[in-house]
Structure formats: structure tokens, C-alpha cells
Design an enzyme around this catalytic site. Sequence first.
Site, mmCIF file in Angstrom:
data_model
loop_
_atom_site.group_PDB
_atom_site.id
_atom_site.type_symbol
_atom_site.label_atom_id
_atom_site.label_comp_id
_atom_site.label_asym_id
_atom_site.label_seq_id
_atom_site.Cartn_x
_atom_site.Cartn_y
_atom_site.Cartn_z
ATOM 1 N N ARG A 90 5.378 -12.922 9.716
ATOM 2 C CA ARG A 90 6.013 -11.655 9.388
ATOM 3 C C ARG A 90 7.336 -11.540 10.132
ATOM 4 O O ARG A 90 7.590 -12.242 11.098
ATOM 5 C CB ARG A 90 5.085 -10.482 9.674
ATOM 6 C CG ARG A 90 4.748 -10.262 11.136
ATOM 7 C CD ARG A 90 3.595 -9.274 11.301
ATOM 8 N NE ARG A 90 3.913 -7.936 10.857
ATOM 9 C CZ ARG A 90 3.235 -7.267 9.922
ATOM 10 N NH1 ARG A 90 2.187 -7.820 9.329
ATOM 11 N NH2 ARG A 90 3.562 -6.059 9.593
ATOM 12 N N LYS A 126 3.670 0.652 9.973
ATOM 13 C CA LYS A 126 3.765 1.882 9.178
ATOM 14 C C LYS A 126 3.181 3.070 9.922
ATOM 15 O O LYS A 126 3.645 4.192 9.762
ATOM 16 C CB LYS A 126 3.056 1.707 7.839
ATOM 17 C CG LYS A 126 4.012 1.272 6.764
ATOM 18 C CD LYS A 126 3.405 1.471 5.403
ATOM 19 C CE LYS A 126 3.085 0.124 4.830
ATOM 20 N NZ LYS A 126 2.453 0.149 3.543
ATOM 21 N N GLU A 177 0.875 -1.167 0.000
ATOM 22 C CA GLU A 177 0.000 0.000 0.000
ATOM 23 C C GLU A 177 0.919 1.226 0.000
ATOM 24 O O GLU A 177 1.802 1.336 0.859
ATOM 25 C CB GLU A 177 -0.881 -0.001 1.258
ATOM 26 C CG GLU A 177 -1.847 1.156 1.255
ATOM 27 C CD GLU A 177 -2.779 1.191 2.475
ATOM 28 O OE1 GLU A 177 -2.783 0.223 3.267
ATOM 29 O OE2 GLU A 177 -3.480 2.196 2.605
HETATM 30 P P1 ATP Z 1 0.915 -2.041 8.255
HETATM 31 O O1 ATP Z 1 2.181 -1.687 8.952
HETATM 32 O O2 ATP Z 1 -0.035 -0.910 8.248
HETATM 33 O O3 ATP Z 1 0.349 -3.356 8.691
HETATM 34 P P2 ATP Z 1 1.948 -3.327 5.960
HETATM 35 O O4 ATP Z 1 3.358 -3.264 6.417
HETATM 36 O O5 ATP Z 1 1.191 -4.581 6.004
HETATM 37 O O6 ATP Z 1 1.177 -2.205 6.716
HETATM 38 P P3 ATP Z 1 1.640 -3.298 3.098
HETATM 39 O O7 ATP Z 1 2.036 -2.214 2.194
HETATM 40 O O8 ATP Z 1 0.247 -3.748 3.049
HETATM 41 O O9 ATP Z 1 1.957 -2.737 4.502
HETATM 42 O O10 ATP Z 1 2.610 -4.534 2.918
HETATM 43 C C1 ATP Z 1 2.913 -5.069 1.658
HETATM 44 C C2 ATP Z 1 3.276 -6.511 1.778
HETATM 45 O O11 ATP Z 1 4.393 -6.684 2.654
HETATM 46 C C3 ATP Z 1 2.136 -7.320 2.345
HETATM 47 O O12 ATP Z 1 1.979 -8.485 1.577
HETATM 48 C C4 ATP Z 1 2.582 -7.650 3.740
HETATM 49 O O13 ATP Z 1 2.079 -8.886 4.143
HETATM 50 C C5 ATP Z 1 4.106 -7.653 3.623
HETATM 51 N N1 ATP Z 1 4.693 -7.274 4.895
HETATM 52 C C6 ATP Z 1 4.458 -6.152 5.592
HETATM 53 N N2 ATP Z 1 5.141 -6.147 6.759
HETATM 54 C C7 ATP Z 1 5.838 -7.307 6.787
HETATM 55 C C8 ATP Z 1 6.734 -7.899 7.736
HETATM 56 N N3 ATP Z 1 7.045 -7.294 8.883
HETATM 57 N N4 ATP Z 1 7.260 -9.109 7.435
HETATM 58 C C9 ATP Z 1 6.959 -9.721 6.275
HETATM 59 N N5 ATP Z 1 6.134 -9.215 5.355
HETATM 60 C C10 ATP Z 1 5.563 -8.024 5.587
#
Ligand code: ATP
Length: 563
Positions: free
Chosen positions: A267, A277, A41
Site C-alpha cells: 500500500r 479512513k 467500501e
Molecule cells: P481502511 O482505511 O479502513 O483500511 P481502505 O482504505 O482499505 O480502508 P477500501 O475502500 O476497502 O478502504 O479500499 C479500496 C481499495 O483500495 C482496496 O482494494 C484497498 O486495498 C485499496 N487501498 C486502500 N488504501 C490503499 C493504500 N494506502 N495504498 C494502496 N491501495 C489502497
Amino acid sequence: MTEPDTQSETANEPRDFIRERVRSDLNDGTTQSVVTRFPPEPNGYLHIGHAKSICLNFGIASEFAGKCNLRFDDTNPAKEEQEFIDAIEEDVRWLGFQWSGQPKHASDYFDTLYTWAEHLIEAGKAYVDDLNAEEMRLYRGTLTEPGKDSPHRSRSVQENLDLFRRMKAGEFPDGAKVLRAKIDMAAGNINLRDPAIYRIVHKPHPRTGETWCIYPTYDFAHGQSDAIEGITHSLCTLEFEDHRPLYEWLIENLPTPSTPKQYEFARLNMTYTVLSKRRLTQLVKDQHVNGWSDPRMPTISGLRRRGIPAAAIRDFVSRLGVTKSDSTVDPALLDHCVREYLNKQAERRMAVLRPLKVVIENYPEGQSESLDAVNNPEDETAGNRTVTFSREIYIEQEDFMEDAPKKFFRLAPGREVRLRWAYFITCNDVIKNDAGDVVELRCTYDPETKGGNAPDGRKVKGTLHWVSAVDSIDAEVRLYDHLFTDPNPGKSEDFLATLNAESLEVLKGCKLEPSIVDFPVSLALQFERMGYFAKDPDSSDQTPVFNRTMTLRDSWAKIQSKS
Ligand code: ATP
Ligand code: MG
């Protein structure tokens, strides 16, 4: 100094439950050709957690001769910005990956998604609800109690179509109505209790402008975008596990051109770090850091600016593996990967961070000479350079002690040390200012020890780095430490309370060997004995600025040897 390509790293074939699944789907013909996607996003910069998802999605595509799309999940016009889109593309490329074709956007599919929403309405599987957010929450029930039907749940297809079209036409204010999938208000999985799939948001969208005032929710946009793009394996983090039944319900009930399958993995979490974020945005907005690319941030651009190489990030991610159980990694593991890479790749130079002037009394005034120095003892191809030796040089303040204990193998009155690539020197005199601080040393050198060895076989225990006063360049050096003092800063809302007041130390008047300033921005080199450093984009011709990428001490190796 070129980085190895991603291909050769994958030679030792990573294995995990997702790759096993892909392999078996390809073997039994379930999948003809694997297609994955990375779906950020665009509401912030990418961080080290995203790197895990990027390496997994792009890695699988390349290992199995498939494709990986970059898709911006731009369904929320309120929070998304072009700056983030540009930064995300730059970071993915810098990590060493290339997406298939043009970057894609959920907003590319708004027309289709709208048609599919009407399709659900016509099939009696979606309805327009007038409940407000608070009422909806009350009607939804809890984990232990079923929800109850909204009074609008039994609206006719005609009425729903009419209301939905009027939502689209802009007749209602934000929040007045939502379109909900009609699934099961008593479902054990709360995501199936008639989830919202379209919301009214009167905001222009960066890509579609004023065309829409209704936008699909994440759940409605995500899986359908996957299906439109022919994604075979939709990989996401564990918090979406409970959304999978909804993902499957929507695919089943819509005329999608393909049937993607969702798989969840743990994650990445890291101690002393926040990766949400929302929190990273707060650090930036409230200026606790110097923007998204501050070298203390866990963002890809912050790590890059600090001098961390992309190859070390990929190595780090591959060591973590892909599993289904959440865990928190020590940043010392990333540091270890960085040191291991840089020890082999980084050129060595000499720089004095806290200078102490040394006058070599028996070296002729006005004279200087060039001495050979090896650029990287780990890599012959890095070659040699010369360093200038002269009557006045600088050494590190911490390399001198007036009342030195026996085990202090550096410089002290009457003691002899080796200057790296140069000569032995002996300290004869100490000059102090009025405050009693040591400001200058008077030494003599032994011309017979050129290159660092004494013909009479005399040994010295210490070798110091130094720079010549005649050609050294003044620089600012920024030293970084963890941004938080608490190993788990994210656990409380008050995470700012544990910000490390000493996370940044700025040194001015550091003395660099001249060739250091010619290094490109962000390419780390080793300042001998002091750590790895990389030029910062804040550098000017007058004042070069260097960031400490990493100290030389490897605390991860220590942790490993203890356990
Ligand atoms: P928020 O912090 O608001 O939860 P987000 O980090 O999930 O946001 P996105 O832009 O939706 O933000 O993430 C893009 C992709 O990266 C998604 O498929 C998400 O699952 C993956 N992702 C995000 N954070 C992690 C993490 N800490 N470890 C592994 N994958 C991640
Ligand atoms: Mg997300």
C-alpha cells in the site's frame, strides 16, 4: 491547457510483477481477457492511497485491452452512505478512468451469496455458532496455540439450515448467532480457523432496504463477487495476503462461475499524512478540517480542490511503481510531480499577496496604459495578454526593505528594479504610519525602459511582480502547510496531538490581475514568483478565493541532489 490523456502516458510501458503476471497469463492462455476491479467500501472519500490502486487496476485493464469494474463493497449497512458513493464515482472519473458498464455492488449479489452459504451448510462446510464475539476470540487460539472447537461445531446439516434460515427470517437479535465456515481450528493461518461468513445486523441497507437482516462478511462477499464478475486478477494490498488461503478455499468449495486469483501489492504510505479512513473520518467529524474536501486532506477531492491536476497524481503513482515491500513516500515527490506538470501547463499571472502601495510620482495622474505580457513562457500557444500600468500600483511587502543588505536585489531607498513586463522604477521616499510601518513608497519610473530594458544598457538585478491599483481585484488567498507536524502521525493513537496549528493561513485583501478571476475552479495557474494557485469553490463575485496549490521551491529536487 488540456491534460494529456492517460493513453499517451502509458506509452513508456510500466513493468512490475503484477503486469508480468498478467502478460504471462495472457500469453499462455490462462487468461483470455483481463478483468480487474476497484472495490472501495463507501464509508469515506477516496485518498491518494486509493489512487495507487485505481491507477493499477484501471491501468492494467487499459494496457491489456481488458475491463475494470467499479464495485462498491457495501456489506456493512451501518457505515455506508450515498454521499460517499457519489464522491467515489466523481473521483475515479476525474482521475481519468472509466469503469466497465454500470457501477457494481456486492449487494447486487446478496441472493447468490445467500444460496452459496446454504450450499456450504449442505456440504457440511459451514455451521451456525452461538458463541459471542468474546468467546469466539478465546476459542480461536493464538499464533502459537491452536484454537478449539466451538460446542456448536458438530451441529447437523438440518439443524444448521434451520438456524440459518431463522437468522435470515429475523428471529435472532444482532450478535446472537453467526454462520462460520468449517475449515480447521488448528490451522496455522488464523483466518482459516472457522471464519465468520454471515452476521446478523438489523439495519436497513441503502440498496436492499429491509430485505436482509443478515449480511455476508468481507471475506465471504469479496472473492465471490470477484468470481461472479469474472475478475481474472484480484489486486489488493498486502494486509490481505493472509486472507488469500481463505479466498482460495471459498472459491474451491463453492459453485462459482469463474476462478479469480488474488495478488497483493504494497500500500501507499506517506509522511505527514494519515490515510486510514477511520482517522480521516475523525478529522472530518471533529472538525479539525473543513470537510472531506479540505485542501489539506490527502483525499482526491481535497487535492483537486487545491488545484493538483489528475495527470500529476497519475505521474506520481507511476513513479512509485508496484512492489511487495512496504515503504513510505515523502509528499515532496508528489509536489515535484505537480510542479513539473504545472511548470509546463499553468498560465502565469501577477498577484500581490501582501500588498504595499507604490506611487509613481512622474507618471501622470489619471493616465494608464496596456502592456504586453506572456501567458506561459513554456508554451507559446498560451498566447499573450495585456496588463494595466498606472500611477498607483502594488508590490509585495517582502520585496521592499528599508535598510537593505547589499545582496537584497529588490527594492530599497535609492535602488532601481524592473517591474515585470513594464518599466524600471527607483524608490525615492518611504511613507510610514504612526506605528512606524512602511505603508507607501514614492518612486519614479524611467519611460525609456518600457518592456523591461534600458536603451543605455543599464542593468538591474531584481524583477518584481506587481499589479495596478486601478483594475486589480481584491481576493482572499489560503495558504496551506502539512496537516501534521510529526512525519509519522499515524503511529500513535493520539495522532491529533501533532496537528499543525499553522496548516492554514488566510490572507485577505490580496490584489489580483483581473483576468485571474475568470479561471475555472481548481485549474491551477502560477502567480509569478509566489507559487501555483487555484480558485476555490467558496469564491463569490464579491470575494474570489484562491488556494495555494504549491510553492515554487522544489524540495524534492534538493533531496535528490543530496542523495
Ligand atoms: P481502511 O482505511 O479502513 O483500511 P481502505 O482504505 O482499505 O480502508 P477500501 O475502500 O476497502 O478502504 O479500499 C479500496 C481499495 O483500495 C482496496 O482494494 C484497498 O486495498 C485499496 N487501498 C486502500 N488504501 C490503499 C493504500 N494506502 N495504498 C494502496 N491501495 C489502497
Ligand atoms: Mg479495506
